[in-house]
Write a protein that holds these residues in place. Structure first.
Motif, PDB file in Angstrom:
ATOM      1  N   LEU A  34       1.103  -1.436  -0.436  1.00 20.27           N
ATOM      2  CA  LEU A  34      -0.066  -0.394  -0.291  1.00 20.27           C
ATOM      3  C   LEU A  34       0.880   1.647  -0.199  1.00 20.27           C
ATOM      4  O   LEU A  34       0.751   2.027  -0.137  1.00 20.27           O
ATOM      5  CB  LEU A  34      -0.864   0.310   1.286  1.00 20.27           C
ATOM      6  CG  LEU A  34      -2.415  -1.357   1.461  1.00 20.27           C
ATOM      7  CD1 LEU A  34      -2.509  -1.583   2.896  1.00 20.27           C
ATOM      8  CD2 LEU A  34      -3.302  -0.765   0.110  1.00 20.27           C
ATOM      9  N   ALA A  35       1.685   1.005   0.962  1.00 22.12           N
ATOM     10  CA  ALA A  35       2.586   2.097   1.221  1.00 22.12           C
ATOM     11  C   ALA A  35       3.808   2.481  -0.618  1.00 22.12           C
ATOM     12  O   ALA A  35       3.526   3.406  -1.000  1.00 22.12           O
ATOM     13  CB  ALA A  35       4.186   2.056   2.016  1.00 22.12           C
ATOM     14  N   ALA A  36       3.967   1.408  -1.437  1.00 23.60           N
ATOM     15  CA  ALA A  36       4.668   1.386  -2.724  1.00 23.60           C
ATOM     16  C   ALA A  36       3.523   2.236  -3.394  1.00 23.60           C
ATOM     17  O   ALA A  36       3.446   2.983  -4.592  1.00 23.60           O
ATOM     18  CB  ALA A  36       5.018   0.144  -3.200  1.00 23.60           C
ATOM     19  N   LEU A  37       2.125   1.919  -3.885  1.00 27.08           N
ATOM     20  CA  LEU A  37       0.846   2.473  -4.232  1.00 27.08           C
ATOM     21  C   LEU A  37       0.951   3.782  -4.088  1.00 27.08           C
ATOM     22  O   LEU A  37       0.618   4.915  -5.038  1.00 27.08           O
ATOM     23  CB  LEU A  37      -0.231   1.236  -3.934  1.00 27.08           C
ATOM     24  CG  LEU A  37      -1.787   2.223  -4.302  1.00 27.08           C
ATOM     25  CD1 LEU A  37      -1.632   1.850  -6.094  1.00 27.08           C
ATOM     26  CD2 LEU A  37      -3.215   1.505  -3.968  1.00 27.08           C
ATOM     27  N   SER A  38       0.512   3.759  -2.577  1.00 24.25           N
ATOM     28  CA  SER A  38       0.620   5.986  -2.200  1.00 24.25           C
ATOM     29  C   SER A  38       1.366   6.472  -3.501  1.00 24.25           C
ATOM     30  O   SER A  38       1.254   7.091  -3.766  1.00 24.25           O
ATOM     31  CB  SER A  38       0.425   5.881  -0.957  1.00 24.25           C
ATOM     32  OG  SER A  38       1.756   5.447  -0.350  1.00 24.25           O
ATOM     33  N   GLY A  39       3.731   5.835  -3.174  1.00 25.08           N
ATOM     34  CA  GLY A  39       4.074   6.559  -3.921  1.00 25.08           C
ATOM     35  C   GLY A  39       3.492   6.635  -5.531  1.00 25.08           C
ATOM     36  O   GLY A  39       3.856   7.171  -6.236  1.00 25.08           O
ATOM     37  N   ARG A  40       3.758   5.346  -6.060  1.00 28.54           N
ATOM     38  CA  ARG A  40       3.288   5.194  -7.245  1.00 28.54           C
ATOM     39  C   ARG A  40       1.931   6.369  -7.671  1.00 28.54           C
ATOM     40  O   ARG A  40       2.351   6.781  -9.017  1.00 28.54           O
ATOM     41  CB  ARG A  40       2.981   4.036  -8.041  1.00 28.54           C
ATOM     42  CG  ARG A  40       2.435   3.868  -9.315  1.00 28.54           C
ATOM     43  CD  ARG A  40       2.268   2.429  -9.968  1.00 28.54           C
ATOM     44  NE  ARG A  40       1.202   1.866  -9.288  1.00 28.54           N
ATOM     45  CZ  ARG A  40      -0.318   1.836  -9.986  1.00 28.54           C
ATOM     46  NH1 ARG A  40       0.065   2.714 -10.443  1.00 28.54           N
ATOM     47  NH2 ARG A  40      -1.034   1.366  -8.852  1.00 28.54           N
ATOM     48  N   LEU A  41       0.972   6.412  -6.824  1.00 28.14           N
ATOM     49  CA  LEU A  41      -0.250   6.849  -7.615  1.00 28.14           C
ATOM     50  C   LEU A  41       0.520   8.596  -7.519  1.00 28.14           C
ATOM     51  O   LEU A  41       0.028   9.414  -8.010  1.00 28.14           O
ATOM     52  CB  LEU A  41      -0.615   6.846  -6.415  1.00 28.14           C
ATOM     53  CG  LEU A  41      -2.162   5.899  -6.570  1.00 28.14           C
ATOM     54  CD1 LEU A  41      -3.291   5.792  -5.092  1.00 28.14           C
ATOM     55  CD2 LEU A  41      -2.765   5.708  -7.637  1.00 28.14           C
ATOM     56  N   ALA A  42       0.841   9.344  -6.500  1.00 24.93           N
ATOM     57  CA  ALA A  42       1.559  10.342  -6.302  1.00 24.93           C
ATOM     58  C   ALA A  42       2.399  11.038  -7.515  1.00 24.93           C
ATOM     59  O   ALA A  42       2.547  11.713  -8.291  1.00 24.93           O
ATOM     60  CB  ALA A  42       2.450  10.339  -4.894  1.00 24.93           C
ATOM     61  N   CYS A  43       3.460   9.752  -8.157  1.00 23.13           N
ATOM     62  CA  CYS A  43       4.492   9.923  -9.052  1.00 23.13           C
ATOM     63  C   CYS A  43       4.080  10.379 -10.195  1.00 23.13           C
ATOM     64  O   CYS A  43       4.235  11.121 -11.336  1.00 23.13           O
ATOM     65  CB  CYS A  43       5.778   8.444  -9.031  1.00 23.13           C
ATOM     66  SG  CYS A  43       6.288   8.900  -7.912  1.00 23.13           S
ATOM     67  N   GLU A  44       2.493   9.568 -10.508  1.00 20.21           N
ATOM     68  CA  GLU A  44       1.995   9.508 -12.114  1.00 20.21           C
ATOM     69  C   GLU A  44       1.548  11.104 -12.005  1.00 20.21           C
ATOM     70  O   GLU A  44       0.989  11.178 -12.717  1.00 20.21           O
ATOM     71  CB  GLU A  44       0.525   8.759 -11.835  1.00 20.21           C
ATOM     72  CG  GLU A  44       1.148   6.725 -12.295  1.00 20.21           C
ATOM     73  CD  GLU A  44       0.085   6.333 -11.957  1.00 20.21           C
ATOM     74  OE1 GLU A  44       0.315   4.511 -12.054  1.00 20.21           O
ATOM     75  OE2 GLU A  44      -1.322   6.400 -11.222  1.00 20.21           O
ATOM     76  N   ALA A  45       1.064  11.752 -10.828  1.00 21.99           N
ATOM     77  CA  ALA A  45      -0.110  13.108 -11.008  1.00 21.99           C
ATOM     78  C   ALA A  45       1.339  13.872 -10.859  1.00 21.99           C
ATOM     79  O   ALA A  45       0.898  14.635 -11.862  1.00 21.99           O
ATOM     80  CB  ALA A  45      -0.698  13.191  -9.489  1.00 21.99           C
ATOM     81  N   ALA A  46       2.611  13.405 -10.097  1.00 19.57           N
ATOM     82  CA  ALA A  46       3.767  15.090  -9.999  1.00 19.57           C
ATOM     83  C   ALA A  46       4.379  14.451 -11.696  1.00 19.57           C
ATOM     84  O   ALA A  46       3.939  15.698 -11.919  1.00 19.57           O
ATOM     85  CB  ALA A  46       4.707  13.998  -9.323  1.00 19.57           C
ATOM     86  N   ALA A  47       3.948  13.652 -12.480  1.00 16.90           N
ATOM     87  CA  ALA A  47       4.652  13.344 -13.938  1.00 16.90           C
ATOM     88  C   ALA A  47       3.468  14.368 -15.137  1.00 16.90           C
ATOM     89  O   ALA A  47       3.704  14.932 -15.895  1.00 16.90           O
ATOM     90  CB  ALA A  47       4.947  12.540 -14.285  1.00 16.90           C
ATOM     91  N   ALA A  48       2.205  14.348 -13.882  1.00 17.09           N
ATOM     92  CA  ALA A  48       1.419  14.969 -15.229  1.00 17.09           C
ATOM     93  C   ALA A  48       1.813  17.193 -15.156  1.00 17.09           C
ATOM     94  O   ALA A  48       1.154  17.636 -15.884  1.00 17.09           O
ATOM     95  CB  ALA A  48       0.327  15.025 -14.991  1.00 17.09           C
ATOM     96  N   GLY A  49       2.746  17.241 -14.258  1.00 19.00           N
ATOM     97  CA  GLY A  49       2.961  18.686 -14.133  1.00 19.00           C
ATOM     98  C   GLY A  49       4.262  18.787 -14.651  1.00 19.00           C
ATOM     99  O   GLY A  49       5.308  18.681 -14.781  1.00 19.00           O
ATOM    100  N   ARG A  50       5.281  20.228 -14.078  1.00 13.25           N
ATOM    101  CA  ARG A  50       6.088  21.105 -14.539  1.00 13.25           C
ATOM    102  C   ARG A  50       6.549  20.874 -12.682  1.00 13.25           C
ATOM    103  O   ARG A  50       7.295  21.563 -12.242  1.00 13.25           O
ATOM    104  CB  ARG A  50       6.230  22.069 -15.288  1.00 13.25           C
ATOM    105  CG  ARG A  50       5.670  22.323 -16.151  1.00 13.25           C
ATOM    106  CD  ARG A  50       6.358  23.255 -16.846  1.00 13.25           C
ATOM    107  NE  ARG A  50       5.527  23.624 -18.255  1.00 13.25           N
ATOM    108  CZ  ARG A  50       4.059  24.693 -18.694  1.00 13.25           C
ATOM    109  NH1 ARG A  50       4.020  25.583 -17.901  1.00 13.25           N
ATOM    110  NH2 ARG A  50       4.032  24.256 -19.332  1.00 13.25           N
TER     111      ARG A  50
END
Length: 303
Positions: free
Chosen positions: A77-93
Motif C-alpha cells: 500500500l505504501a508503494a501504491l501511494s507513492g506510485r499514485l503521487a508520482c503519476e500525478a507529479a509527472a503530469a506537471g512541471r
C-alpha cells in the motif's frame, strides 16, 4: 532567502468531500484499496492548483488505522501511494513527491511513542515508498524522540530529509511548543544538528504558526543554516483541534478559513521567515491555488 515553494493540501478531508470511500479507523488509507483513482485525481488537482510538492497518501498506513492488515499489506500500500503521487507529479512541471512518514502510534500522542517498536512499523513504509520518493517527509512529529527515530531509520540515499512538527494548540500566544512540551527552539537546534533540509510545522491551527516560525527562524539564522522553513496548517475548529486528531473521529472544520483568509495567515508566515507553505487537513486545492497565484507560482500545467 530560499525561493518560495508551494506544498499541496490535505488528502483525507478532500476524499471525504468528494464522496470517496472514507471511514474510521482506516481514514485516508481506505481509498488506496477501494478508490485509488480518486487519490490520483486529488493529487492531480493539487498539481493543477500550483503545488510543487505532492505528499504521498501513506499517512494512515499504520496499525492504528489499518489494524491487522498492516503486516501483509503495509509495504504494498505504501508503494501504491507513492506510485499514485508520482503519476500525478509527472503530469506537471518539476513537481516532486514527498513520502509521508506518519506518527506510528497515533497522531498528537507523544506519550505513546515507543522507540524500540518503531522500526517494525516504519521499515515496511520506507521500503514501499523508496522507489517513488524525492523527499523523505516525517510529518506531524510530536517529539524530538520521534524525530530522532525517523532520522535513524531512513536509508542513507542522499534524498532530502524534511521534518515537520505538530504544535500544541493549547499554548498561549508567545509560548508555542511541540505537543511533547519541548520548545520550538530545541526542535530547530536539533534539526540543524541532524542535517535536515527543511524544518516545517503542520497539523496545528493557523494562529500558532507565526510564533513557531519566528522562534525557529532565530535559531536557523543564528546557526547560519540555509535549511527551508515553513508551515502547513489544518482547518480544524480551534476549540476541537486534537480531540480526535485523525485518531478516533472527525473534528469539525472551521467556517472562517476560506482560501483568502488562509492566504492572509500565510502572508504572515512568510514575513516571519517561512519559504515553504501549503496546507494540511481540510485545506483544499482551492486554497493552494490562491497561494500559488499570490506568490508567483503558476498553476501546474497538465499534459
Amino acid at each position: 532567502m530560499n525561493p518560495t515553494v508551494i506544498l499541496d493540501g490535505g488528502m483525507g478531508r478532500e476524499l471525504l468531500r468528494r464522496g470517496a470511500p472514507f471511514r474510521q479507523p482506516e481514514w485516508s488509507a481506505l481509498a488506496l484499496t477501494e478508490a485509488p483513482d480518486r487519490v490520483r485525481e486529488i493529487h492531480l488537482d493539487f498539481v493543477r492548483a500550483g503545488a510543487q510538492v505532492l505528499t504521498a497518501n501513506s499517512y494512515a498506513l499504520v496499525p492504528f488505522h489499518i489494524g491487522s492488515r498492516f503486516a501483509a499489506e503495509a509495504e504494498s500500500l505504501a508503494a501504491l501511494s507513492g506510485r499514485l503521487a508520482c503519476e500525478a507529479a509527472a503530469a506537471g512541471r518539476d513537481v516532486r513527491v514527498a513520502a509521508s512518514l506518519p506518527p506510528l502510534f497515533g497522531s498528537y500522542r507523544p506519550q505513546h511513542f515507543r522507540a524500540a517498536e518503531a522500526p517494525a512499523l516504519a521499515l515496511p513504509l520506507i521500503r514501499g515508498l523508496a522507489p517513488y520518493a524525492d523527499i523523505w517527509l516525517a510529518e506531524t512529529v510530536s517529539s524530538l524522540a520521534e524525530a530522532h527515530a525517523w532520522r535513524q531509520m531512513l536509508p542513507q540515499d542522499g534524498k532530502p530529509f524534511w521534518l515537520s512538527f505538530t504544535l500544541n494548540d493549547d499554548w498561549p500566544a508567545g509560548c508555542v511548543n511541540l505537543r511533547s512540551g519541548e520548545s520550538v527552539a530545541e526542535a530547530a537546534a536539533w534539526a540543524v544538528q541532524a542535517g535536515a533540509s527543511a524544518l516545517l510545522f503542520n497539523c496545528s491551527r493557523a494562529e500558532v504558526m507565526e510564533t513557531a516560525l519566528t522562534a525557529a527562524r532565530a535559531v536557523l539564522d543564528g546557526a547560519a543554516s540555509a535549511m527551508r522553513l515553513g508551515a502547513y496548517a489544518n482547518a480544524f475548529e480551534p476549540a476541537q483541534a486534537g480531540i480526535h486528531a485523525a485518531n478516533d473521529g472527525l473534528d469539525d472544520l472551521r467556517a472562517d478559513l476560506s482560501p483568502q483568509a488562509y492566504l492572509d495567515y500565510v502572508r504572515r508566515w512568510l514575513a516571519a521567515g517561512a519559504d515553504t507553505v501549503g496546507g494540511c487537513c481540510g485545506i483544499s486545492p482551492a486554497h493552494i491555488r490562491v497561494l500559488a497565484e499570490a506568490f508567483g507560482c503558476p498553476a501546474g500545467a497538465i499534459r
